[in-house]
Motif scaffolding. Structure first.
Motif, PDB file in Angstrom:
ATOM      1  N   LYS A  65       0.839  -1.205   0.000  1.00  0.00           N
ATOM      2  CA  LYS A  65       0.000   0.000   0.000  1.00  0.00           C
ATOM      3  C   LYS A  65       0.876   1.258   0.000  1.00  0.00           C
ATOM      4  O   LYS A  65       0.548   2.266  -0.622  1.00  0.00           O
ATOM      5  CB  LYS A  65      -0.902  -0.014   1.245  1.00  0.00           C
ATOM      6  CG  LYS A  65      -2.229   0.724   1.043  1.00  0.00           C
ATOM      7  CD  LYS A  65      -3.131   0.575   2.243  1.00  0.00           C
ATOM      8  CE  LYS A  65      -3.789  -0.792   2.302  1.00  0.00           C
ATOM      9  NZ  LYS A  65      -4.699  -0.913   3.471  1.00  0.00           N
ATOM     10  N   ASN A  66       2.012   1.158   0.739  1.00  0.00           N
ATOM     11  CA  ASN A  66       2.884   2.325   0.898  1.00  0.00           C
ATOM     12  C   ASN A  66       4.001   2.401  -0.150  1.00  0.00           C
ATOM     13  O   ASN A  66       4.801   3.319  -0.139  1.00  0.00           O
ATOM     14  CB  ASN A  66       3.523   2.323   2.292  1.00  0.00           C
ATOM     15  CG  ASN A  66       2.471   2.430   3.381  1.00  0.00           C
ATOM     16  OD1 ASN A  66       1.408   2.989   3.150  1.00  0.00           O
ATOM     17  ND2 ASN A  66       2.760   1.889   4.558  1.00  0.00           N
ATOM     18  N   THR A  67       4.075   1.401  -1.019  1.00  0.00           N
ATOM     19  CA  THR A  67       5.169   1.375  -1.996  1.00  0.00           C
ATOM     20  C   THR A  67       4.754   2.142  -3.246  1.00  0.00           C
ATOM     21  O   THR A  67       3.904   1.703  -4.010  1.00  0.00           O
ATOM     22  CB  THR A  67       5.544  -0.078  -2.370  1.00  0.00           C
ATOM     23  OG1 THR A  67       5.931  -0.749  -1.180  1.00  0.00           O
ATOM     24  CG2 THR A  67       6.708  -0.121  -3.348  1.00  0.00           C
ATOM     25  N   GLN A  68       5.369   3.298  -3.402  1.00  0.00           N
ATOM     26  CA  GLN A  68       5.095   4.114  -4.582  1.00  0.00           C
ATOM     27  C   GLN A  68       6.188   3.943  -5.635  1.00  0.00           C
ATOM     28  O   GLN A  68       5.944   4.049  -6.819  1.00  0.00           O
ATOM     29  CB  GLN A  68       5.006   5.601  -4.185  1.00  0.00           C
ATOM     30  CG  GLN A  68       3.934   5.917  -3.147  1.00  0.00           C
ATOM     31  CD  GLN A  68       2.542   5.547  -3.611  1.00  0.00           C
ATOM     32  OE1 GLN A  68       2.207   5.729  -4.773  1.00  0.00           O
ATOM     33  NE2 GLN A  68       1.730   5.007  -2.714  1.00  0.00           N
TER      34      GLN A  68
END
Length: 332
Positions: A65-68
């Motif tokens: 979810k936090n991996t951009q």
């Protein structure tokens, strides 16, 4: 998130989860970067492997979810530089390029005509930062890189590494072609071990040093005592005769004073017997590795099958991690 990841958890000899090691793909490693301390903490506090896997799944979902950075658009210079480097290298050496131009597979042939692949994973900062290189080698492959370097520099280093491993692959190709290798069934180029059939009740497991392939390898004999004890004695008595100038297979033949079963003359079924308990040859990837010591029996068994069988017998006794009992076939 609908994505599949493969991981391997290696437990130490004491089977303590807190001392386990986790191996995973470069992509998963990248996603979990920054979460190592949490995983270490979870390993220490989880009571068993199943509960750790549940926690790992939760951590991974948060990380995804936090991996951009997996979806960072790359600057135009990245693409122009990469295409230019591929043209200089030559498209005939390219085996595969993904649609996002972030993964490139290059193919090469060594001086003996063997085909090899190197997979390059490029990040958005290429060529300032080097790509990650994945190769099927028995030794680590480290790339020497400067910002002014290009793909052709990696390719040349790849070719030099192939040449340094030529003797190792020559030795193992001869064994694969002229003997019956029981394990691994389809060896990769990185595999350093071979379990070679010697006869009905015997085989030898060799571990070849990639840096010194023509030196005496580590040898471990498997089979009934009456078959393998004479072979151990011959190896010990003839060790001084090892000649690095002749091939590994020829040395093994001369030291053990035997001819290995040939692929040309014999079928695998003639010496690769099924397990006497489960009636299968291969069980979870392993072949029968225990043989009854009675010369008139010589029935092979899988380690797991035999252990389970002996555990169920009231006549068996166990001392530490060794179990003693009767052969399921001949009762010896």
């Amino acid at each position: 998130k609908g994505r599949d990841f493969h991981i391997r958890i290696l437990l130490p000899k004491d089977l303590q989860l807190k001392n386990a090691r986790i191996e995973c793909s470069w992509r998963l490693k990248k996603i979990l970067h920054g979460y190592q301390h949490i995983l270490k903490q979870r390993l220490h506090s989880c009571p068993d492997l199943v509960s750790f896997m549940v926690e790992l799944k939760t951590v991974l979902e948060i990380a995804l979810k936090n991996t951009q950075d997996l979806h960072i658009p790359r600057p135009p210079e990245y693409y122009s530089c990469l295409v230019r480097d591929l043209e200089i290298l030559g498209w005939n050496r390219v085996a595969y390029v993904d649609t996002g131009l972030s993964t490139v597979k290059l193919k090469a042939e060594d001086s003996c005509g063997r085909q090899h692949l190197i997979t390059l994973k490029l990040n958005a900062k290429y060529p300032t930062e080097p790509p990650s290189c994945l190769v099927d080698f028995p030794v680590p492959f480290a790339v020497s890189w400067m910002p002014q370097n290009s793909l052709i520099d990696i390719y040349n280093q790849f070719l030099a590494a192939l040449e340094s491993l030529r003797e190792f692959w020559d030795a193992l190709d001869e064994i694969d072609g002229k003997t019956w290798v029981l394990e691994p069934e389809n060896p990769t180029r990185s595999a350093t071990t071979r379990r070679i059939a010697i006869g009905n009740n015997a085989s030898v497991n060799i571990e070849v040093d990639p840096h010194h392939p023509n030196m005496l390898p580590e040898c471990y004999f498997l089979g009934a005592d009456h078959e393998v004890n004479p072979l151990r004695a011959k190896l010990n008595n003839n060790m001084h005769l090892w000649d690095p100038e002749i091939s590994l297979l020829q040395n093994l033949r001369e030291l053990l004073e035997i001819d290995f079963p040939s692929r040309v003359v014999l079928e695998k079924s003639e010496f690769a017997k099924d397990c006497g308990i489960c009636y299968a040859y291969r069980l979870d990837g392993s072949v029968p590795e225990h043989v009854c010591d009675d010369p008139r029996c010589g029935q092979p068994f899988h380690h797991a099958c035999l252990y389970q069988w002996l555990q169920g017998l009231p006549t068996s006794r166990q001392s530490f991690n060794v179990i003693f009992g009767e052969c399921p076939y001949c009762n010896k």
